[in-house]
Write a protein that holds these residues in place. Sequence first.
Motif, mmCIF file in Angstrom:
data_model
loop_
_atom_site.group_PDB
_atom_site.id
_atom_site.type_symbol
_atom_site.label_atom_id
_atom_site.label_comp_id
_atom_site.label_asym_id
_atom_site.label_seq_id
_atom_site.Cartn_x
_atom_site.Cartn_y
_atom_site.Cartn_z
ATOM 1 N N PRO A 32 58.887 70.994 21.213
ATOM 2 C CA PRO A 32 58.169 71.160 19.948
ATOM 3 C C PRO A 32 56.572 71.325 19.609
ATOM 4 O O PRO A 32 56.088 71.755 18.773
ATOM 5 C CB PRO A 32 58.731 70.092 19.172
ATOM 6 C CG PRO A 32 59.779 69.466 20.068
ATOM 7 C CD PRO A 32 59.773 69.733 21.291
ATOM 8 N N THR A 33 56.118 70.379 20.669
ATOM 9 C CA THR A 33 54.554 70.128 20.509
ATOM 10 C C THR A 33 53.968 71.397 21.085
ATOM 11 O O THR A 33 52.625 71.850 20.616
ATOM 12 C CB THR A 33 54.136 69.155 21.464
ATOM 13 O OG1 THR A 33 54.544 69.240 22.678
ATOM 14 C CG2 THR A 33 54.622 67.654 20.850
ATOM 15 N N HIS A 34 54.552 72.531 21.623
ATOM 16 C CA HIS A 34 53.995 73.624 22.033
ATOM 17 C C HIS A 34 54.678 74.613 21.260
ATOM 18 O O HIS A 34 55.175 75.479 21.420
ATOM 19 C CB HIS A 34 54.515 74.059 23.543
ATOM 20 C CG HIS A 34 53.962 75.205 24.086
ATOM 21 N ND1 HIS A 34 52.435 75.106 24.224
ATOM 22 C CD2 HIS A 34 54.366 76.384 24.343
ATOM 23 C CE1 HIS A 34 52.311 76.538 24.713
ATOM 24 N NE2 HIS A 34 53.250 77.328 24.793
ATOM 25 N N ALA A 35 53.980 74.688 19.955
ATOM 26 C CA ALA A 35 54.363 75.590 18.892
ATOM 27 C C ALA A 35 53.130 75.908 17.974
ATOM 28 O O ALA A 35 52.392 74.946 17.762
ATOM 29 C CB ALA A 35 55.720 74.980 18.059
ATOM 30 N N ASP A 36 53.258 77.163 17.345
ATOM 31 C CA ASP A 36 52.212 77.412 16.174
ATOM 32 C C ASP A 36 52.915 77.515 14.843
ATOM 33 O O ASP A 36 52.261 77.840 14.067
ATOM 34 C CB ASP A 36 51.282 78.528 16.554
ATOM 35 C CG ASP A 36 52.139 79.627 16.990
ATOM 36 O OD1 ASP A 36 53.457 79.895 16.448
ATOM 37 O OD2 ASP A 36 51.390 80.820 17.255
ATOM 38 N N ALA A 52 65.466 72.305 12.468
ATOM 39 C CA ALA A 52 63.915 72.972 12.396
ATOM 40 C C ALA A 52 63.653 73.671 13.911
ATOM 41 O O ALA A 52 64.057 73.360 14.891
ATOM 42 C CB ALA A 52 62.733 71.700 12.432
ATOM 43 N N VAL A 53 63.052 75.022 13.602
ATOM 44 C CA VAL A 53 63.166 75.805 14.855
ATOM 45 C C VAL A 53 61.478 75.836 15.165
ATOM 46 O O VAL A 53 60.973 76.333 14.125
ATOM 47 C CB VAL A 53 63.882 77.159 14.905
ATOM 48 C CG1 VAL A 53 63.507 78.062 15.805
ATOM 49 C CG2 VAL A 53 65.300 76.999 14.446
ATOM 50 N N TYR A 54 61.164 75.595 16.246
ATOM 51 C CA TYR A 54 59.813 75.771 16.592
ATOM 52 C C TYR A 54 59.325 77.089 17.108
ATOM 53 O O TYR A 54 60.208 77.367 18.169
ATOM 54 C CB TYR A 54 59.096 74.669 17.335
ATOM 55 C CG TYR A 54 59.252 73.397 16.431
ATOM 56 C CD1 TYR A 54 58.198 72.765 15.878
ATOM 57 C CD2 TYR A 54 60.619 72.814 16.332
ATOM 58 C CE1 TYR A 54 58.314 71.468 15.275
ATOM 59 C CE2 TYR A 54 60.522 71.481 15.725
ATOM 60 C CZ TYR A 54 59.732 70.910 14.919
ATOM 61 O OH TYR A 54 59.681 69.776 14.458
ATOM 62 N N GLY A 55 58.248 77.710 17.168
ATOM 63 C CA GLY A 55 57.849 79.000 17.567
ATOM 64 C C GLY A 55 56.348 78.872 18.209
ATOM 65 O O GLY A 55 55.784 78.371 17.583
ATOM 66 N N TYR A 56 56.098 79.840 19.194
ATOM 67 C CA TYR A 56 54.980 80.149 19.607
ATOM 68 C C TYR A 56 54.618 81.268 19.923
ATOM 69 O O TYR A 56 55.422 82.134 20.605
ATOM 70 C CB TYR A 56 54.434 79.019 20.882
ATOM 71 C CG TYR A 56 53.236 79.541 21.252
ATOM 72 C CD1 TYR A 56 51.998 78.815 20.719
ATOM 73 C CD2 TYR A 56 52.751 80.139 22.555
ATOM 74 C CE1 TYR A 56 50.682 79.187 20.871
ATOM 75 C CE2 TYR A 56 51.437 80.479 22.850
ATOM 76 C CZ TYR A 56 50.314 79.617 22.188
ATOM 77 O OH TYR A 56 49.155 80.074 22.759
ATOM 78 N N ALA A 62 61.410 75.491 20.708
ATOM 79 C CA ALA A 62 62.211 74.226 20.587
ATOM 80 C C ALA A 62 63.137 74.358 19.374
ATOM 81 O O ALA A 62 62.835 75.046 18.391
ATOM 82 C CB ALA A 62 61.339 73.130 20.651
ATOM 83 N N ALA A 63 63.981 73.407 19.133
ATOM 84 C CA ALA A 63 64.734 73.414 17.965
ATOM 85 C C ALA A 63 65.167 71.611 18.110
ATOM 86 O O ALA A 63 65.438 71.089 18.896
ATOM 87 C CB ALA A 63 66.182 74.158 17.954
ATOM 88 N N VAL A 64 65.026 71.176 16.744
ATOM 89 C CA VAL A 64 65.178 69.746 16.535
ATOM 90 C C VAL A 64 66.370 69.632 15.342
ATOM 91 O O VAL A 64 65.912 70.308 14.341
ATOM 92 C CB VAL A 64 63.928 68.929 16.194
ATOM 93 C CG1 VAL A 64 64.247 67.510 16.057
ATOM 94 C CG2 VAL A 64 62.997 69.079 17.402
#
Length: 74
Positions: A32-36, A52-56, A62-64
């Motif tokens: 998740p830390t590698h997301a914008d 929560a879905v994270y994207g870059y 990632a997804a949490v």
Amino acid sequence: MISAQSERWPHLALPEFWSTQFGTEIKSVGVPTHADHVVIAQGSVAERRFVAVYGYRGRITAAVAFNQAKWLEF
């Protein structure tokens, strides 16, 4: 498989964890830390039950899940 050699990405293992902290079940896959940006894809933050879905750059990183583990399989 159909991309040019220079555009292919290797399949790497993803970091993952599952834990229960103070009655909250937390499940995470990816980085998740590698997301914008982040999107709440399922549930509600106010109810403390969500995914929560994270994207870059348009790719999911990632997804949490918080108290929604059934929606996020490893």
